[in-house]
Scaffold this motif. Structure first.
Motif, PDB file in Angstrom:
ATOM      1  N   THR A  32       3.831 -14.228  -6.215  1.00 40.16           N
ATOM      2  CA  THR A  32       2.929 -13.264  -5.579  1.00 40.16           C
ATOM      3  C   THR A  32       1.862 -13.964  -4.752  1.00 40.16           C
ATOM      4  O   THR A  32       1.576 -13.577  -3.609  1.00 40.16           O
ATOM      5  N   ALA A  33       1.257 -15.014  -5.336  1.00 38.88           N
ATOM      6  CA  ALA A  33       0.232 -15.774  -4.609  1.00 38.88           C
ATOM      7  C   ALA A  33       0.829 -16.468  -3.391  1.00 38.88           C
ATOM      8  O   ALA A  33       0.187 -16.556  -2.333  1.00 38.88           O
ATOM      9  N   LEU A  34       2.057 -16.949  -3.522  1.00 38.03           N
ATOM     10  CA  LEU A  34       2.714 -17.616  -2.407  1.00 38.03           C
ATOM     11  C   LEU A  34       2.968 -16.643  -1.260  1.00 38.03           C
ATOM     12  O   LEU A  34       2.769 -16.974  -0.090  1.00 38.03           O
ATOM     13  N   THR A  35       3.376 -15.417  -1.601  1.00 31.85           N
ATOM     14  CA  THR A  35       3.589 -14.392  -0.578  1.00 31.85           C
ATOM     15  C   THR A  35       2.278 -14.063   0.134  1.00 31.85           C
ATOM     16  O   THR A  35       2.226 -13.979   1.370  1.00 31.85           O
ATOM     17  N   MET A  51      10.381 -11.913   2.487  1.00 28.85           N
ATOM     18  CA  MET A  51      11.739 -12.445   2.359  1.00 28.85           C
ATOM     19  C   MET A  51      11.737 -13.820   1.700  1.00 28.85           C
ATOM     20  O   MET A  51      12.582 -14.103   0.834  1.00 28.85           O
ATOM     21  N   MET A  52      10.789 -14.681   2.098  1.00 26.75           N
ATOM     22  CA  MET A  52      10.714 -16.011   1.498  1.00 26.75           C
ATOM     23  C   MET A  52      10.353 -15.922   0.021  1.00 26.75           C
ATOM     24  O   MET A  52      10.899 -16.657  -0.807  1.00 26.75           O
ATOM     25  N   SER A  53       9.458 -15.011  -0.307  1.00 25.92           N
ATOM     26  CA  SER A  53       9.070 -14.839  -1.709  1.00 25.92           C
ATOM     27  C   SER A  53      10.239 -14.342  -2.556  1.00 25.92           C
ATOM     28  O   SER A  53      10.486 -14.836  -3.656  1.00 25.92           O
ATOM     29  N   ILE A  54      10.980 -13.365  -2.029  1.00 24.00           N
ATOM     30  CA  ILE A  54      12.141 -12.842  -2.755  1.00 24.00           C
ATOM     31  C   ILE A  54      13.196 -13.930  -2.928  1.00 24.00           C
ATOM     32  O   ILE A  54      13.824 -14.047  -3.993  1.00 24.00           O
ATOM     33  N   ALA A  55      13.399 -14.734  -1.874  1.00 26.58           N
ATOM     34  CA  ALA A  55      14.378 -15.822  -1.960  1.00 26.58           C
ATOM     35  C   ALA A  55      14.000 -16.818  -3.054  1.00 26.58           C
ATOM     36  O   ALA A  55      14.846 -17.265  -3.838  1.00 26.58           O
ATOM     37  N   LEU A  56      12.706 -17.172  -3.122  1.00 30.84           N
ATOM     38  CA  LEU A  56      12.249 -18.096  -4.156  1.00 30.84           C
ATOM     39  C   LEU A  56      12.386 -17.481  -5.553  1.00 30.84           C
ATOM     40  O   LEU A  56      12.724 -18.176  -6.510  1.00 30.84           O
ATOM     41  N   ARG A  57      12.134 -16.169  -5.661  1.00 25.48           N
ATOM     42  CA  ARG A  57      12.284 -15.506  -6.953  1.00 25.48           C
ATOM     43  C   ARG A  57      13.737 -15.503  -7.403  1.00 25.48           C
ATOM     44  O   ARG A  57      14.033 -15.584  -8.599  1.00 25.48           O
ATOM     45  N   PHE A  58      14.657 -15.391  -6.441  1.00 24.43           N
ATOM     46  CA  PHE A  58      16.070 -15.269  -6.782  1.00 24.43           C
ATOM     47  C   PHE A  58      16.687 -16.599  -7.205  1.00 24.43           C
ATOM     48  O   PHE A  58      17.726 -16.609  -7.858  1.00 24.43           O
TER      49      PHE A  58
END
Length: 272
Positions: free
Chosen positions: A133-136, A159-166
Protein backbone atom coordinates in the motif's frame (compact mmCIF):
# COMPACT_ATOMS: atom_id res chain seq x y z
CA UNK A 1 13.78 -22.75 -4.81
CA UNK A 2 10.39 -21.04 -4.97
CA UNK A 3 10.54 -20.17 -1.29
CA UNK A 4 13.78 -18.29 -1.93
CA UNK A 5 12.07 -15.50 -3.89
CA UNK A 6 12.09 -12.36 -1.72
CA UNK A 7 11.05 -9.75 -4.30
CA UNK A 8 7.54 -8.51 -3.57
CA UNK A 9 7.50 -9.75 0.03
CA UNK A 10 7.33 -7.51 3.10
CA UNK A 11 9.38 -8.18 6.22
CA UNK A 12 7.87 -6.40 9.27
CA UNK A 13 10.42 -4.75 11.54
CA UNK A 14 10.96 -1.53 13.46
CA UNK A 15 13.80 0.16 11.63
CA UNK A 16 14.68 3.54 10.16
CA UNK A 17 14.24 2.19 6.64
CA UNK A 18 10.77 0.89 7.43
CA UNK A 19 9.75 4.30 8.75
CA UNK A 20 11.11 6.27 5.79
CA UNK A 21 8.70 7.74 3.27
CA UNK A 22 8.33 5.33 0.31
CA UNK A 23 9.29 8.15 -2.08
CA UNK A 24 12.69 8.37 -0.40
CA UNK A 25 13.19 4.62 -0.77
CA UNK A 26 12.12 4.73 -4.41
CA UNK A 27 14.64 7.50 -5.08
CA UNK A 28 17.35 5.63 -3.20
CA UNK A 29 16.68 2.43 -5.14
CA UNK A 30 16.73 4.36 -8.42
CA UNK A 31 20.09 5.97 -7.56
CA UNK A 32 21.51 2.62 -6.42
CA UNK A 33 20.50 0.98 -9.72
CA UNK A 34 22.15 3.80 -11.68
CA UNK A 35 25.34 3.43 -9.65
CA UNK A 36 25.28 -0.34 -10.19
CA UNK A 37 25.25 0.09 -13.95
CA UNK A 38 27.83 2.89 -13.91
CA UNK A 39 30.52 1.20 -11.83
CA UNK A 40 33.64 0.12 -13.75
CA UNK A 41 36.47 0.30 -11.23
CA UNK A 42 37.46 -0.97 -7.83
CA UNK A 43 36.66 2.21 -5.93
CA UNK A 44 33.10 2.59 -7.25
CA UNK A 45 32.54 -1.12 -6.61
CA UNK A 46 33.81 -0.57 -3.08
CA UNK A 47 31.29 2.22 -2.54
CA UNK A 48 28.47 -0.06 -3.68
CA UNK A 49 29.74 -2.95 -1.57
CA UNK A 50 29.92 -0.75 1.54
CA UNK A 51 26.46 0.78 1.02
CA UNK A 52 24.56 -2.49 0.61
CA UNK A 53 25.54 -4.24 3.90
CA UNK A 54 25.07 -0.97 5.81
CA UNK A 55 21.52 -0.65 4.48
CA UNK A 56 20.76 -4.30 5.30
CA UNK A 57 21.97 -3.80 8.87
CA UNK A 58 19.90 -0.62 9.26
CA UNK A 59 16.80 -2.38 7.87
CA UNK A 60 17.02 -5.11 10.55
CA UNK A 61 16.19 -7.71 7.90
CA UNK A 62 18.24 -10.88 8.50
CA UNK A 63 21.20 -11.00 6.14
CA UNK A 64 20.56 -14.64 5.26
CA UNK A 65 16.94 -13.88 4.42
CA UNK A 66 18.05 -11.06 2.14
CA UNK A 67 20.79 -12.98 0.34
CA UNK A 68 18.74 -16.13 -0.22
CA UNK A 69 16.77 -14.25 -2.88
CA UNK A 70 19.83 -14.69 -5.13
CA UNK A 71 19.16 -18.43 -5.36
CA UNK A 72 16.10 -17.77 -7.51
CA UNK A 73 18.23 -16.05 -10.19
CA UNK A 74 21.38 -18.16 -9.94
CA UNK A 75 20.62 -19.89 -13.26
CA UNK A 76 20.30 -16.50 -14.98
CA UNK A 77 23.59 -15.35 -13.48
CA UNK A 78 25.42 -18.52 -14.54
CA UNK A 79 23.95 -18.36 -18.05
CA UNK A 80 24.95 -14.70 -18.43
CA UNK A 81 28.44 -15.37 -17.07
CA UNK A 82 29.02 -18.30 -19.44
CA UNK A 83 27.90 -16.28 -22.46
CA UNK A 84 30.24 -13.42 -21.58
CA UNK A 85 33.19 -15.71 -20.85
CA UNK A 86 33.03 -17.58 -24.16
CA UNK A 87 31.65 -14.92 -26.52
CA UNK A 88 33.74 -11.87 -25.59
CA UNK A 89 36.71 -10.94 -27.75
CA UNK A 90 40.05 -9.84 -26.36
CA UNK A 91 43.26 -11.29 -24.93
CA UNK A 92 43.04 -15.10 -25.17
CA UNK A 93 44.08 -16.97 -22.04
CA UNK A 94 42.65 -20.41 -22.88
CA UNK A 95 41.53 -22.08 -26.10
CA UNK A 96 40.15 -25.56 -26.72
CA UNK A 97 38.86 -26.18 -30.25
CA UNK A 98 36.08 -23.61 -30.77
CA UNK A 99 35.91 -22.61 -27.06
CA UNK A 100 37.90 -19.48 -26.28
CA UNK A 101 38.22 -17.77 -22.93
CA UNK A 102 39.49 -14.21 -22.87
CA UNK A 103 40.59 -11.94 -20.05
CA UNK A 104 37.97 -9.36 -21.07
CA UNK A 105 35.29 -12.05 -21.04
CA UNK A 106 36.08 -13.06 -17.47
CA UNK A 107 36.05 -9.43 -16.32
CA UNK A 108 32.74 -8.76 -18.10
CA UNK A 109 31.20 -11.93 -16.65
CA UNK A 110 32.27 -10.94 -13.13
CA UNK A 111 30.78 -7.46 -13.60
CA UNK A 112 27.48 -8.89 -14.83
CA UNK A 113 27.20 -11.31 -11.90
CA UNK A 114 27.94 -8.51 -9.42
CA UNK A 115 25.42 -6.20 -11.09
CA UNK A 116 22.66 -8.82 -11.10
CA UNK A 117 23.36 -9.72 -7.47
CA UNK A 118 23.28 -6.09 -6.34
CA UNK A 119 20.15 -5.36 -8.37
CA UNK A 120 18.25 -8.27 -6.82
CA UNK A 121 19.34 -7.43 -3.27
CA UNK A 122 18.77 -3.69 -3.70
CA UNK A 123 15.29 -4.15 -5.18
CA UNK A 124 14.37 -6.72 -2.55
CA UNK A 125 15.51 -4.32 0.17
CA UNK A 126 12.94 -1.78 -0.97
CA UNK A 127 10.01 -4.24 -1.10
CA UNK A 128 10.99 -5.94 2.17
CA UNK A 129 10.88 -2.61 4.03
CA UNK A 130 7.81 -1.13 2.29
CA UNK A 131 4.24 -2.38 2.41
CA UNK A 132 2.46 -2.74 -0.97
CA UNK A 133 0.00 0.00 0.00
CA UNK A 134 2.79 2.42 0.92
CA UNK A 135 4.64 1.53 -2.27
CA UNK A 136 1.55 2.30 -4.36
CA UNK A 137 1.07 5.65 -2.60
CA UNK A 138 4.75 6.48 -3.05
CA UNK A 139 4.70 5.71 -6.77
CA UNK A 140 1.50 7.69 -7.17
CA UNK A 141 2.97 10.72 -5.42
CA UNK A 142 6.39 10.50 -7.05
CA UNK A 143 4.97 10.28 -10.58
CA UNK A 144 2.11 12.72 -10.01
CA UNK A 145 3.70 15.55 -12.12
CA UNK A 146 3.30 13.29 -15.17
CA UNK A 147 -0.48 13.64 -14.91
CA UNK A 148 -0.08 17.07 -16.55
CA UNK A 149 0.81 15.30 -19.80
CA UNK A 150 -2.08 12.83 -19.43
CA UNK A 151 -0.03 9.91 -18.11
CA UNK A 152 -2.28 7.54 -16.07
CA UNK A 153 -0.02 7.64 -13.02
CA UNK A 154 -2.47 6.13 -10.53
CA UNK A 155 -3.28 3.21 -12.82
CA UNK A 156 0.43 2.50 -13.42
CA UNK A 157 1.14 2.57 -9.68
CA UNK A 158 -1.84 0.29 -9.02
CA UNK A 159 -0.71 -2.23 -11.66
CA UNK A 160 2.82 -2.34 -10.24
CA UNK A 161 1.47 -2.79 -6.72
CA UNK A 162 -0.85 -5.62 -7.79
CA UNK A 163 2.01 -7.29 -9.67
CA UNK A 164 4.22 -7.16 -6.57
CA UNK A 165 1.38 -8.54 -4.43
CA UNK A 166 0.87 -11.43 -6.84
CA UNK A 167 4.51 -12.57 -6.76
CA UNK A 168 4.41 -14.22 -3.29
CA UNK A 169 0.84 -15.45 -3.92
CA UNK A 170 1.81 -17.20 -7.16
CA UNK A 171 4.97 -18.58 -5.57
CA UNK A 172 2.92 -20.12 -2.77
CA UNK A 173 0.36 -21.45 -5.26
CA UNK A 174 3.10 -23.02 -7.38
CA UNK A 175 4.59 -24.68 -4.31
CA UNK A 176 1.21 -26.17 -3.38
CA UNK A 177 0.62 -27.48 -6.91
CA UNK A 178 4.09 -29.04 -7.10
CA UNK A 179 3.61 -30.77 -3.76
CA UNK A 180 0.22 -32.08 -4.89
CA UNK A 181 1.73 -33.39 -8.13
CA UNK A 182 4.65 -34.95 -6.25
CA UNK A 183 2.18 -36.74 -3.95
CA UNK A 184 0.66 -38.26 -7.12
CA UNK A 185 4.04 -39.57 -8.24
CA UNK A 186 5.34 -36.68 -10.36
CA UNK A 187 9.10 -36.13 -10.42
CA UNK A 188 10.62 -32.72 -11.17
CA UNK A 189 14.33 -33.39 -10.65
CA UNK A 190 14.98 -36.66 -12.46
CA UNK A 191 15.52 -37.65 -16.08
CA UNK A 192 16.71 -35.66 -19.07
CA UNK A 193 16.23 -31.92 -19.44
CA UNK A 194 13.33 -32.48 -21.85
CA UNK A 195 11.64 -34.79 -19.34
CA UNK A 196 12.07 -32.23 -16.56
CA UNK A 197 10.50 -29.52 -18.73
CA UNK A 198 7.56 -31.80 -19.59
CA UNK A 199 7.08 -32.54 -15.88
CA UNK A 200 6.27 -28.87 -15.30
CA UNK A 201 3.39 -28.84 -17.80
CA UNK A 202 0.89 -30.27 -15.24
CA UNK A 203 2.03 -27.45 -12.92
CA UNK A 204 1.76 -24.56 -15.37
CA UNK A 205 -1.79 -25.29 -16.51
CA UNK A 206 -3.46 -25.15 -13.06
CA UNK A 207 -1.17 -22.26 -12.11
CA UNK A 208 -2.41 -20.18 -15.06
CA UNK A 209 -6.01 -21.15 -14.31
CA UNK A 210 -5.54 -20.11 -10.68
CA UNK A 211 -3.86 -16.81 -11.68
CA UNK A 212 -6.70 -15.88 -14.06
CA UNK A 213 -9.27 -16.82 -11.44
CA UNK A 214 -7.57 -14.63 -8.83
CA UNK A 215 -7.33 -11.77 -11.33
CA UNK A 216 -11.03 -12.12 -12.10
CA UNK A 217 -11.95 -12.15 -8.42
CA UNK A 218 -9.82 -9.05 -7.83
CA UNK A 219 -11.42 -7.20 -10.74
CA UNK A 220 -14.89 -8.14 -9.51
CA UNK A 221 -14.06 -6.99 -5.96
CA UNK A 222 -12.72 -3.66 -7.22
CA UNK A 223 -15.82 -3.15 -9.37
CA UNK A 224 -18.14 -4.08 -6.48
CA UNK A 225 -16.43 -1.36 -4.40
CA UNK A 226 -17.02 1.17 -7.21
CA UNK A 227 -13.34 1.60 -8.01
CA UNK A 228 -12.98 4.21 -10.76
CA UNK A 229 -9.30 5.12 -10.68
CA UNK A 230 -7.47 7.84 -8.78
CA UNK A 231 -9.64 10.85 -9.59
CA UNK A 232 -11.06 12.37 -6.42
CA UNK A 233 -9.71 9.63 -4.17
CA UNK A 234 -8.42 10.56 -0.71
CA UNK A 235 -5.95 8.78 1.55
CA UNK A 236 -6.60 7.48 5.04
CA UNK A 237 -2.90 8.04 5.81
CA UNK A 238 -1.54 10.67 3.41
CA UNK A 239 2.22 10.75 2.88
CA UNK A 240 3.85 13.62 4.74
CA UNK A 241 7.59 14.21 4.73
CA UNK A 242 9.34 14.09 8.11
CA UNK A 243 12.78 15.34 9.12
CA UNK A 244 14.21 11.83 8.71
CA UNK A 245 13.03 11.84 5.08
CA UNK A 246 14.92 15.08 4.40
CA UNK A 247 18.02 13.51 5.96
CA UNK A 248 17.49 10.45 3.76
CA UNK A 249 17.42 12.59 0.61
CA UNK A 250 20.59 14.39 1.68
CA UNK A 251 22.43 11.09 2.28
CA UNK A 252 21.26 9.69 -1.08
CA UNK A 253 22.40 12.70 -3.10
CA UNK A 254 25.69 13.07 -1.21
CA UNK A 255 26.41 9.39 -1.90
CA UNK A 256 25.58 9.84 -5.59
CA UNK A 257 27.82 12.91 -5.88
CA UNK A 258 30.71 11.09 -4.20
CA UNK A 259 30.17 8.14 -6.54
CA UNK A 260 30.28 10.40 -9.62
CA UNK A 261 33.41 12.18 -8.34
CA UNK A 262 35.19 8.87 -7.83
CA UNK A 263 34.08 7.61 -11.25
CA UNK A 264 35.18 10.79 -13.06
CA UNK A 265 38.52 11.44 -11.36
CA UNK A 266 39.69 7.83 -10.82
CA UNK A 267 38.65 6.04 -14.02
CA UNK A 268 41.96 4.43 -15.02
CA UNK A 269 44.16 3.86 -12.01
CA UNK A 270 41.62 1.53 -10.38
CA UNK A 271 39.93 0.16 -13.51
CA UNK A 272 38.76 -3.46 -13.56
Amino acid sequence: MLREITLGQYYPADSVLHRLDPRVKLMGTFIFIICTFLYNDVMTLTLLTIALPVLIIISKVPFGYMVRGLRSVIFLMLFTAILNIFLSSGEVIFKFYFLTITKEGIVTAAKMVIRLSYLVIGSSLMTLTTTPTALTDGLDKALHPLTRIKVPVHEIAMMMSIALRFIPILVEETDKIMKAQAARGASFGEGRLVDRVKAYVPVMVPLFVSAFRRAGDLAMAMEARCYRGGDGRTKLKPLIYQSRDAAGYVIIFVYFIVFLIVKIFFPVAFAV
